[in-house]
Design a protein around this motif. Sequence first.
Motif, mmCIF file in Angstrom:
data_model
loop_
_atom_site.group_PDB
_atom_site.id
_atom_site.type_symbol
_atom_site.label_atom_id
_atom_site.label_comp_id
_atom_site.label_asym_id
_atom_site.label_seq_id
_atom_site.Cartn_x
_atom_site.Cartn_y
_atom_site.Cartn_z
ATOM 1 N N GLU A 9 0.833 -1.205 0.000
ATOM 2 C CA GLU A 9 0.000 0.000 0.000
ATOM 3 C C GLU A 9 0.867 1.254 0.000
ATOM 4 O O GLU A 9 0.583 2.216 -0.729
ATOM 5 N N ARG A 10 1.926 1.242 0.789
ATOM 6 C CA ARG A 10 2.853 2.381 0.799
ATOM 7 C C ARG A 10 3.452 2.597 -0.593
ATOM 8 O O ARG A 10 3.566 3.729 -1.060
ATOM 9 N N ALA A 11 3.820 1.509 -1.236
ATOM 10 C CA ALA A 11 4.394 1.608 -2.580
ATOM 11 C C ALA A 11 3.367 2.164 -3.568
ATOM 12 O O ALA A 11 3.712 2.978 -4.433
ATOM 13 N N THR A 12 2.122 1.746 -3.439
ATOM 14 C CA THR A 12 1.065 2.253 -4.323
ATOM 15 C C THR A 12 0.896 3.755 -4.149
ATOM 16 O O THR A 12 0.827 4.506 -5.130
ATOM 17 N N LEU A 13 0.820 4.209 -2.906
ATOM 18 C CA LEU A 13 0.641 5.635 -2.624
ATOM 19 C C LEU A 13 1.800 6.459 -3.188
ATOM 20 O O LEU A 13 1.585 7.506 -3.799
ATOM 21 N N LYS A 14 3.003 5.987 -2.990
ATOM 22 C CA LYS A 14 4.178 6.719 -3.460
ATOM 23 C C LYS A 14 4.273 6.682 -4.986
ATOM 24 O O LYS A 14 4.493 7.714 -5.627
ATOM 25 N N ALA A 16 1.911 6.230 -7.156
ATOM 26 C CA ALA A 16 0.819 7.004 -7.758
ATOM 27 C C ALA A 16 1.141 8.494 -7.739
ATOM 28 O O ALA A 16 0.942 9.197 -8.739
ATOM 29 N N ALA A 17 1.643 8.990 -6.617
ATOM 30 C CA ALA A 17 1.970 10.410 -6.507
ATOM 31 C C ALA A 17 3.083 10.803 -7.482
ATOM 32 O O ALA A 17 2.962 11.783 -8.220
ATOM 33 N N PHE A 18 4.141 10.017 -7.494
ATOM 34 C CA PHE A 18 5.243 10.321 -8.413
ATOM 35 C C PHE A 18 4.841 10.046 -9.863
ATOM 36 O O PHE A 18 5.317 10.710 -10.774
ATOM 37 N N GLY A 19 3.962 9.089 -10.065
ATOM 38 C CA GLY A 19 3.450 8.825 -11.403
ATOM 39 C C GLY A 19 2.655 10.000 -11.940
ATOM 40 O O GLY A 19 2.736 10.331 -13.129
ATOM 41 N N ALA A 20 1.892 10.654 -11.066
ATOM 42 C CA ALA A 20 1.137 11.837 -11.482
ATOM 43 C C ALA A 20 2.091 12.948 -11.922
ATOM 44 O O ALA A 20 1.868 13.608 -12.949
ATOM 45 N N VAL A 21 3.161 13.129 -11.172
ATOM 46 C CA VAL A 21 4.181 14.114 -11.545
ATOM 47 C C VAL A 21 4.805 13.743 -12.887
ATOM 48 O O VAL A 21 5.007 14.591 -13.760
ATOM 49 N N TYR A 22 5.081 12.472 -13.052
ATOM 50 C CA TYR A 22 5.659 11.958 -14.298
ATOM 51 C C TYR A 22 4.737 12.255 -15.489
ATOM 52 O O TYR A 22 5.199 12.660 -16.560
ATOM 53 N N LEU A 23 3.430 12.058 -15.292
ATOM 54 C CA LEU A 23 2.467 12.349 -16.359
ATOM 55 C C LEU A 23 2.538 13.813 -16.783
ATOM 56 O O LEU A 23 2.560 14.118 -17.974
ATOM 57 N N THR A 58 10.284 9.060 2.190
ATOM 58 C CA THR A 58 11.140 8.037 2.786
ATOM 59 C C THR A 58 10.975 6.716 2.048
ATOM 60 O O THR A 58 10.068 6.551 1.243
ATOM 61 N N GLY A 59 11.851 5.803 2.339
ATOM 62 C CA GLY A 59 11.748 4.462 1.757
ATOM 63 C C GLY A 59 12.327 4.367 0.366
ATOM 64 O O GLY A 59 13.080 5.227 -0.089
ATOM 65 N N ASN A 60 11.941 3.303 -0.300
ATOM 66 C CA ASN A 60 12.448 3.017 -1.642
ATOM 67 C C ASN A 60 11.976 4.049 -2.656
ATOM 68 O O ASN A 60 10.962 4.713 -2.459
ATOM 69 N N LEU A 61 12.702 4.123 -3.739
ATOM 70 C CA LEU A 61 12.272 4.967 -4.845
ATOM 71 C C LEU A 61 10.958 4.426 -5.397
ATOM 72 O O LEU A 61 10.724 3.212 -5.395
ATOM 73 N N PRO A 62 10.112 5.315 -5.887
ATOM 74 C CA PRO A 62 8.837 4.840 -6.425
ATOM 75 C C PRO A 62 9.040 4.063 -7.721
ATOM 76 O O PRO A 62 9.986 4.310 -8.467
#
Length: 135
Positions: A9-14, A16-23, A58-62
Motif C-alpha cells: 500500500e505504501r508503494a502504491t501511494l508513493k 501514484a503520486a510520483f506517477g502523477a508528476v511523471y504524467l 522516505t523508503g524506496n524509490l517509487p
Amino acid sequence: MTQPLSAEERATLKSAAFGAVYLVSNAEPGALSMIKESLAASNAFARTTGLVRELLTTGNLPQLPSGASADVPATVLPALRRSVEILRTKAPGEVASYRSAVLHATEVVARAHDGISANEAAVLASVREALDSAD
C-alpha cells in the motif's frame, strides 16, 4: 491511522503520486524542463507534513510506469484512485492531505517551465478527476 499500511500500500501511494508528476512532466517533454520539474516536485513533496510526508519522502524509490507514453495514464490514474481508497480505509484523516500534496506537486511541475501548457492542463484535469472519482 486506523490500521497500519502494508508495504504494498505504501508503494502504491508513493508510485501514484510520483506517477502523477511523471504524467505532467511528460506532457511537455524536454531535458531542461524535466530537470526543473523534478526539483519542483521534490520540493513540493518535501513540504508536506505527517503521514503523507513520510510516505512520499522516505523508503524506496517509487516504481514509475514503463512502456509507451500513451499507456502510462492507464497505470497512474487507477493507482491514484486506489491510493485514495487505501487512505480512506486506513488513514481517513490523511485523504485531503494526500490529494492536496499530489495536486500541488503536479501544478508546481506544470508551472516550472514556461507556465502551464494545454497538454499539461489536460493532464492536471485527469489527475484531479482520478483523485476525486474515488469518492
